[in-house]
Design a protein around this motif. Structure first.
Motif: not given
Length: 394
Positions: A127, A179-181, A193, A211-212, A235, A237, A239, A244, A268
């Protein structure tokens, strides 16, 4: 490698925000806002310097892949703190099927002062952030301030090419989600992202954003779905895998994981085998496999050993971000074993330029060196208060 100063461009903040860097300022503990994007200084490299660093980065990347193979083949995932059999199985299977799994990018953090060999501090291959500023605003700054010059920066082109080449590895049936948080308040994860999604779209991929926290679990079909209950087949991510595989949805992630065999439900990106590279235990295993290598620092998992009485050491939690939990122990320090799993790496103080400590962030896209981002800090640890400084090749 030389640090030079210059006056920032008028309206620089609005300029870089328009280029995607919506977090140009950092809030400090005293509640003041100071530049994160700092163009009051820049670094100059010669072309031979950059070419030499590119070779180092690609050699280090190849060594890391060899170390990952060693970890899997010799059943050493426990050294990385991966003790859950389900997670270990997922990582191992992903490694064996890696040719079938999309894998995009990573960032080496290097200690380099322009005189001796660059030293690997760590590798974030799961990440990594600071991508937006390295790829976009930095390039436009160079074109405006040094027209006709060059920069170690082929990030955008390499990312688009990577998506285009790996499109065939993506499962059919639906867009590639990004996807992001939503817990990220600065917007750095969001924009990272969003930028990667843009490069995927330029490669011709159909994409969607989520979003996550908005990813749902359909109990009937036993699949991950978006807010409209559409099945999420793939996806990207931002994250970490260690989250995860440990949060409350972890059993579903492992149950439906598509590791390239076509039997799972969700693919993923980055793949699970990237857990082998983004763990600080990798540093100790590299030193074990390549002792004395000029681009590595002595590193151990069982304690600082001779480092405590020699040059000193740094204790790094196996998992962490932006210097969190890192402690520095000078030469002659009494060895201190931390309760949490750590890697003990020889202390190699970051080089100082005009009172600023600098670390080089060297980017890898697929298996090739692709660009450079430079961060400066006031102390020995590059933390959330670090500043991004552009560079140019002259």
């Amino acid at each position: 490698m030389e640090r030079r100063t210059m006056d920032p461009r008028p309206g620089w903040q609005q300029t870089v925000e328009d280029q995607g860097l919506i977090y140009p300022l950092t809030r400090y503990p005293d509640d003041t806002l100071r530049p994160y994007w700092d163009e009051s200084a820049y670094y100059v490299f010669s072309l031979p310097e950059v070419e030499a660093l590119e070779e180092v980065v690609e050699e280090l990347h190849a060594m890391c892949l060899a170390a990952a193979a060693h970890i899997v083949e010799h059943d050493r995932l426990g050294d990385l703190g991966i003790t859950d059999p389900r997670v270990a199985s997922a990582v191992t299977e992903a490694w064996h099927r890696r040719a079938e799994l999309p894998s995009l990018y990573g960032r080496f953090d290097l200690r380099h002062d322009g005189t001796g060999p660059a030293k690997m501090l760590e590798y974030n291959a799961d990440t990594p952030t600071s991508l937006v500023e390295a790829a976009s605003p930095q390039w436009f700054w160079m074109e405006e301030r040094f027209p006709g010059a060059d920069q170690w920066n082929s990030l955008h082109e390499r990312l688009v090419d990577a998506w285009r080449k790996q499109a065939a590895l993506l499962p059919p049936g639906g867009p590639l989600y990004f996807a992001h948080s939503a817990a990220d308040e600065l917007g750095e994860d969001l924009m990272t992202v969003a930028y990667l999604r843009e490069t995927a779209e330029q490669a011709g991929l159909a994409t969607a954003s989520i979003s996550m926290e908005d990813i749902g679990w359909d109990r009937l079909s036993r699949r991950f779905v978006d807010k409209k209950l559409r099945f999420m087949r793939s996806c990207f991510k931002l994250y970490p895998w260690e989250w995860l595989t440990t949060d409350r949805f972890a059993p579903h992630v492992l149950e439906t994981l598509d590791n390239g065999g076509g039997t799972g439900s969700t693919l993923w990106i980055e793949p699970a085998w990237k857990m082998l590279l983004s763990n600080k235990a990798l540093l100790a295993i590299l030193w074990e496999l390549y002792p004395g290598h000029p681009n590595l620092l002595p590193s151990y998992l069982d304690g600082p050993r001779e480092l405590a009485s020699a040059r000193g050491y740094v204790a790094k939690p196996l998992l962490g971000r932006e210097g969190a939990g890192v402690t520095v122990h000078g030469p002659g320090s009494a060895p201190v074993l931390r309760e949490e799993r750590c890697c003990y790496q020889e202390l190699a103080p970051l080089p100082e330029f005009d009172g600023n400590r600098v670390v080089l962030g060297a980017w890898v896209v697929e298996d090739e060196a692709a660009g450079l981002g430079i961060r400066e800090s006031s102390g020995l640890i590059t933390d959330e208060y670090a500043r991004f400084i552009p560079h140019v090749i002259l």
